[in-house]
Design an enzyme around this catalytic site. Structure first.
Site, PDB file in Angstrom:
ATOM      1  N   GLY A   8       0.825  -1.199   0.000  1.00  0.00           N
ATOM      2  CA  GLY A   8       0.000   0.000   0.000  1.00  0.00           C
ATOM      3  C   GLY A   8       0.862   1.253   0.000  1.00  0.00           C
ATOM      4  O   GLY A   8       2.095   1.187   0.011  1.00  0.00           O
ATOM      5  N   GLY A  12       6.588   0.863   2.456  1.00  0.00           N
ATOM      6  CA  GLY A  12       8.006   0.516   2.442  1.00  0.00           C
ATOM      7  C   GLY A  12       8.405  -0.282   1.211  1.00  0.00           C
ATOM      8  O   GLY A  12       9.536  -0.758   1.122  1.00  0.00           O
ATOM      9  N   SER A  14       8.933   0.657  -2.011  1.00  0.00           N
ATOM     10  CA  SER A  14      10.014   1.253  -2.802  1.00  0.00           C
ATOM     11  C   SER A  14      11.345   1.142  -2.072  1.00  0.00           C
ATOM     12  O   SER A  14      12.376   0.830  -2.679  1.00  0.00           O
ATOM     13  CB  SER A  14       9.710   2.718  -3.114  1.00  0.00           C
ATOM     14  OG  SER A  14       8.617   2.827  -3.988  1.00  0.00           O
ATOM     15  N   SER A  34       6.448   7.818 -13.212  1.00  0.00           N
ATOM     16  CA  SER A  34       5.582   8.931 -12.791  1.00  0.00           C
ATOM     17  C   SER A  34       5.701  10.119 -13.735  1.00  0.00           C
ATOM     18  O   SER A  34       6.712  10.301 -14.408  1.00  0.00           O
ATOM     19  CB  SER A  34       5.917   9.379 -11.372  1.00  0.00           C
ATOM     20  OG  SER A  34       7.151  10.043 -11.369  1.00  0.00           O
ATOM     21  N   HIS A  48      12.250  10.188  -3.606  1.00  0.00           N
ATOM     22  CA  HIS A  48      12.853   9.019  -4.258  1.00  0.00           C
ATOM     23  C   HIS A  48      14.249   9.359  -4.778  1.00  0.00           C
ATOM     24  O   HIS A  48      15.163   8.542  -4.670  1.00  0.00           O
ATOM     25  CB  HIS A  48      11.954   8.521  -5.398  1.00  0.00           C
ATOM     26  CG  HIS A  48      10.794   7.710  -4.915  1.00  0.00           C
ATOM     27  ND1 HIS A  48      10.764   6.335  -5.024  1.00  0.00           N
ATOM     28  CD2 HIS A  48       9.640   8.064  -4.334  1.00  0.00           C
ATOM     29  CE1 HIS A  48       9.628   5.889  -4.516  1.00  0.00           C
ATOM     30  NE2 HIS A  48       8.927   6.922  -4.096  1.00  0.00           N
ATOM     31  N   GLN A  50      16.370  11.534  -3.562  1.00  0.00           N
ATOM     32  CA  GLN A  50      17.289  11.659  -2.429  1.00  0.00           C
ATOM     33  C   GLN A  50      17.777  10.300  -1.958  1.00  0.00           C
ATOM     34  O   GLN A  50      18.915  10.160  -1.517  1.00  0.00           O
ATOM     35  CB  GLN A  50      16.609  12.386  -1.274  1.00  0.00           C
ATOM     36  CG  GLN A  50      16.390  13.855  -1.512  1.00  0.00           C
ATOM     37  CD  GLN A  50      15.538  14.483  -0.405  1.00  0.00           C
ATOM     38  OE1 GLN A  50      15.058  13.805   0.495  1.00  0.00           O
ATOM     39  NE2 GLN A  50      15.345  15.789  -0.500  1.00  0.00           N
ATOM     40  N   GLU A  60      13.221   7.943 -17.359  1.00  0.00           N
ATOM     41  CA  GLU A  60      11.851   8.357 -17.054  1.00  0.00           C
ATOM     42  C   GLU A  60      10.991   8.013 -18.260  1.00  0.00           C
ATOM     43  O   GLU A  60      11.181   8.569 -19.340  1.00  0.00           O
ATOM     44  CB  GLU A  60      11.818   9.848 -16.741  1.00  0.00           C
ATOM     45  CG  GLU A  60      12.601  10.190 -15.485  1.00  0.00           C
ATOM     46  CD  GLU A  60      12.674  11.679 -15.202  1.00  0.00           C
ATOM     47  OE1 GLU A  60      12.610  12.478 -16.148  1.00  0.00           O
ATOM     48  OE2 GLU A  60      12.807  12.030 -14.013  1.00  0.00           O
TER      49      GLU A  60
END
Length: 173
Positions: A8, A12, A14, A34, A48, A50, A60
């Site tokens: 969900g 955690g 990713s 995204s 993400h 960082q 991407e």
């Protein structure tokens, strides 16, 4: 090995996928699906970025996931796709309804022939009530069907809850 990491929002998933990619010891290419179209999504993308090591590659690609996987999968390389449900949303929002079926089928047909390590991250959306509205119901249905098809094809499937991985298929973490 091909892996599917489900969970969900803020579960955690990713973080786990990034750890697995880093622990693989292979060169990593992060495939971001995204499209940061608002401030909140920009903040998520920044978080993400960082967390990712600077030496990881980045692609991407919001739509043509199978093509990117074919072009970049290689023995001795790890591809991390984050995330499938954003990719699915991008396709659902297109005016061409056939595009979703085409891109999904390309992904599923391509997966078995892809070399190297591939880690897919996706939001598990099927644990709640059936949503109101045609588009949200279609989203939940499409995500569920995609997850089932990928789980069948992946060697490891993990559900992440509260940062804890539960291995559903394959070797335990």
């Amino acid at each position: 090995m091909h892996q599917l990491i489900l969970g969900g929002a803020r579960s955690g998933k990713s973080r786990l996928a990034e750890k697995l990619a880093g622990d693989s010891g292979l060169p990593v290419i992060y495939i971001a699906t995204s499209q940061p179209l608002d401030g909140e999504m920009n903040a998520r993308v920044a978080l993400h970025r960082q967390r990712r090591p600077d030496h990881w590659g980045l692609i991407e690609e919001p739509l043509e996931l199978a093509r990117v996987l074919r072009e970049n999968a290689a023995p001795g390389r790890c591809l991390l796709v984050d995330c499938l449900t954003l990719w699915l949303t991008n396709l659902l929002m297109l005016e061409d309804p056939a595009r979703l079926a085409f891109e999904r089928d390309q992904l599923l047909e391509t997966l078995a022939s892809l070399p190297g390590e591939i880690i897919f991250v996706s939001n598990e959306t099927g644990l709640g009530v059936v949503p109101l509205g045609e588009l949200t119901r279609r989203y939940v249905d499409e995500a569920g069907w995609l997850h089932q098809a990928l789980a069948e094809r992946c060697q490891r499937v993990v559900l992440t809850v509260a940062g804890l991985p539960l291995t559903l298929k394959g070797t335990a973490l």
